[in-house]
Design a protein around this motif. Sequence first.
Motif, PDB file in Angstrom:
ATOM      1  N   GLN A 175      -5.858  12.524  14.222  1.00 17.53           N
ATOM      2  CA  GLN A 175      -6.268  11.124  14.353  1.00 17.53           C
ATOM      3  C   GLN A 175      -5.186  10.177  13.852  1.00 17.53           C
ATOM      4  N   LEU A 176      -4.634  10.482  12.677  1.00 18.61           N
ATOM      5  CA  LEU A 176      -3.626   9.595  12.110  1.00 18.61           C
ATOM      6  C   LEU A 176      -2.350   9.602  12.948  1.00 18.61           C
ATOM      7  N   ASN A 177      -1.968  10.761  13.462  1.00 20.24           N
ATOM      8  CA  ASN A 177      -0.796  10.816  14.344  1.00 20.24           C
ATOM      9  C   ASN A 177      -0.979   9.908  15.552  1.00 20.24           C
ATOM     10  N   ARG A 178      -2.184   9.920  16.113  1.00 21.59           N
ATOM     11  CA  ARG A 178      -2.447   9.062  17.271  1.00 21.59           C
ATOM     12  C   ARG A 178      -2.380   7.587  16.887  1.00 21.59           C
ATOM     13  N   GLU A 179      -2.909   7.243  15.718  1.00 22.21           N
ATOM     14  CA  GLU A 179      -2.872   5.847  15.279  1.00 22.21           C
ATOM     15  C   GLU A 179      -1.435   5.374  15.075  1.00 22.21           C
ATOM     16  N   VAL A 180      -0.605   6.226  14.509  1.00 22.21           N
ATOM     17  CA  VAL A 180       0.803   5.855  14.301  1.00 22.21           C
ATOM     18  C   VAL A 180       1.507   5.666  15.645  1.00 22.21           C
ATOM     19  N   LYS A 181       1.239   6.547  16.595  1.00 24.58           N
ATOM     20  CA  LYS A 181       1.864   6.421  17.917  1.00 24.58           C
ATOM     21  C   LYS A 181       1.445   5.130  18.606  1.00 24.58           C
ATOM     22  N   ARG A 182       0.220   4.658  18.329  1.00 22.96           N
ATOM     23  CA  ARG A 182      -0.265   3.411  18.934  1.00 22.96           C
ATOM     24  C   ARG A 182       0.225   2.184  18.180  1.00 22.96           C
ATOM     25  N   GLY A 183       0.929   2.400  17.070  1.00 20.67           N
ATOM     26  CA  GLY A 183       1.474   1.275  16.316  1.00 20.67           C
ATOM     27  C   GLY A 183       0.526   0.676  15.303  1.00 20.67           C
ATOM     28  N   VAL A 184      -0.554   1.389  14.983  1.00 22.56           N
ATOM     29  CA  VAL A 184      -1.516   0.875  14.000  1.00 22.56           C
ATOM     30  C   VAL A 184      -0.882   0.799  12.619  1.00 22.56           C
ATOM     31  N   TRP A 185      -0.012   1.756  12.326  1.00 22.35           N
ATOM     32  CA  TRP A 185       0.624   1.839  11.007  1.00 22.35           C
ATOM     33  C   TRP A 185       2.138   1.935  11.149  1.00 22.35           C
ATOM     34  N   TYR A 186       2.850   1.340  10.182  1.00 21.75           N
ATOM     35  CA  TYR A 186       4.267   1.614   9.976  1.00 21.75           C
ATOM     36  C   TYR A 186       4.353   2.674   8.880  1.00 21.75           C
ATOM     37  N   VAL A 187       5.161   3.704   9.100  1.00 24.25           N
ATOM     38  CA  VAL A 187       5.301   4.793   8.137  1.00 24.25           C
ATOM     39  C   VAL A 187       6.609   4.618   7.379  1.00 24.25           C
ATOM     40  N   ALA A 188       6.555   4.741   6.058  1.00 27.03           N
ATOM     41  CA  ALA A 188       7.762   4.510   5.258  1.00 27.03           C
ATOM     42  C   ALA A 188       7.784   5.400   4.023  1.00 27.03           C
ATOM     43  N   SER A 189       8.976   5.640   3.558  1.00 30.01           N
ATOM     44  CA  SER A 189       9.201   6.224   2.238  1.00 30.01           C
ATOM     45  C   SER A 189       9.678   5.090   1.345  1.00 30.01           C
ATOM     46  N   VAL A 190       9.085   4.969   0.161  1.00 29.44           N
ATOM     47  CA  VAL A 190       9.400   3.819  -0.695  1.00 29.44           C
ATOM     48  C   VAL A 190       9.605   4.275  -2.140  1.00 29.44           C
ATOM     49  N   SER A 191      10.124   3.369  -2.941  1.00 28.01           N
ATOM     50  CA  SER A 191      10.406   3.672  -4.339  1.00 28.01           C
ATOM     51  C   SER A 191       9.121   3.901  -5.127  1.00 28.01           C
ATOM     52  N   SER A 192       9.253   4.649  -6.217  1.00 25.33           N
ATOM     53  CA  SER A 192       8.097   4.877  -7.082  1.00 25.33           C
ATOM     54  C   SER A 192       7.590   3.575  -7.689  1.00 25.33           C
ATOM     55  N   ASP A 193       8.471   2.605  -7.903  1.00 27.56           N
ATOM     56  CA  ASP A 193       8.026   1.326  -8.465  1.00 27.56           C
ATOM     57  C   ASP A 193       7.140   0.559  -7.493  1.00 27.56           C
ATOM     58  N   PHE A 194       7.382   0.696  -6.211  1.00 31.99           N
ATOM     59  CA  PHE A 194       6.461   0.105  -5.237  1.00 31.99           C
ATOM     60  C   PHE A 194       5.089   0.783  -5.327  1.00 31.99           C
ATOM     61  N   ILE A 195       5.084   2.107  -5.318  1.00 28.93           N
ATOM     62  CA  ILE A 195       3.824   2.852  -5.323  1.00 28.93           C
ATOM     63  C   ILE A 195       3.043   2.605  -6.606  1.00 28.93           C
ATOM     64  N   LEU A 196       3.749   2.480  -7.718  1.00 24.07           N
ATOM     65  CA  LEU A 196       3.093   2.290  -9.020  1.00 24.07           C
ATOM     66  C   LEU A 196       3.014   0.817  -9.413  1.00 24.07           C
ATOM     67  N   ARG A 197       3.058  -0.082  -8.443  1.00 25.48           N
ATOM     68  CA  ARG A 197       3.027  -1.520  -8.711  1.00 25.48           C
ATOM     69  C   ARG A 197       1.869  -1.894  -9.638  1.00 25.48           C
ATOM     70  N   TYR A 198       0.691  -1.304  -9.417  1.00 24.28           N
ATOM     71  CA  TYR A 198      -0.477  -1.621 -10.246  1.00 24.28           C
ATOM     72  C   TYR A 198      -0.773  -0.531 -11.274  1.00 24.28           C
ATOM     73  N   ALA A 199       0.206   0.330 -11.494  1.00 23.36           N
ATOM     74  CA  ALA A 199       0.078   1.377 -12.511  1.00 23.36           C
ATOM     75  C   ALA A 199       1.222   1.268 -13.508  1.00 23.36           C
ATOM     76  N   GLY A 200       1.556   0.048 -13.882  1.00 27.76           N
ATOM     77  CA  GLY A 200       2.501  -0.182 -14.959  1.00 27.76           C
ATOM     78  C   GLY A 200       3.957  -0.254 -14.576  1.00 27.76           C
ATOM     79  N   ALA A 201       4.289  -0.185 -13.282  1.00 23.93           N
ATOM     80  CA  ALA A 201       5.700  -0.268 -12.883  1.00 23.93           C
ATOM     81  C   ALA A 201       6.238  -1.667 -13.149  1.00 23.93           C
ATOM     82  N   PRO A 202       7.507  -1.773 -13.513  1.00 28.53           N
ATOM     83  CA  PRO A 202       8.083  -3.108 -13.771  1.00 28.53           C
ATOM     84  C   PRO A 202       8.268  -3.897 -12.489  1.00 28.53           C
ATOM     85  N   THR A 203       8.224  -5.197 -12.594  1.00 26.22           N
ATOM     86  CA  THR A 203       8.541  -6.074 -11.475  1.00 26.22           C
ATOM     87  C   THR A 203       9.691  -6.982 -11.891  1.00 26.22           C
TER      88      THR A 203
END
Length: 244
Positions: A175-203
Amino acid sequence: MMSGAINDPFADENEIPALICDSYLEQSFDRHRWAHALDHIEPGCVLVANEKLGGVFHQTVVLIIEHDDKEGSTGIVINRPLPGSLIDVSGGTESHIDIGLRTAFNGSKVSYGGPVMQDEYSVLHGWGHVEGSKKVAPGIFVGGSSELAFEVRKNNFDPTDALFIKGHAAWIPNQLNREVKRGVWYVASVSSDFILRYAGAPTSEHDNSDDLWADILTALGGNFKQVAKSYAGPGDKRMNKQKP
């Protein structure tokens, strides 16, 4: 070969391809704000909602925890902080969090994680592997709340460095593969500080600290940056005015 610009004890050269080239790191790599698009889905990547996606996933960022062609996919929304702390959010409704965890993590934020199993909570953190946790990306762990609570009580772990996730998102196989192919989601690899934005990561002053969706798109650059500018919304804390 690894540059001192990357100080992540959980990462290695296979996990962060940019580490291979020191000159690239020195000239272009920002370990706090890096993001690059992926052409596939994998655990630890993020899904950035297409600007035209509505509903509960409008302008969300979803961290993928599991992805398997036969078993399906699961993920957690990481940019919908709810008002109040864990004890506030979980205290008035049925949940599987005992009073000991609620007390230990009273200072922790809670995010709406998705529409599935809203009475279940998981914990996102960068503390490291503990019993019950799963490493999903370099420096990123989900689970292990009981062991983390033990570290909190010993004053080894700051509860503000944990983000509790209420519910999750799930997709049946392909299902998710189909959604990505239709452009529903952009897929990315990002920094740990982005992922932990609300878990104490610095800004920093360069961050859009109230809108992770727009911040990641801006870091991706190119057309993504223009999307972030053109479709600016109310930001991450929109759920402060409504119930999930």
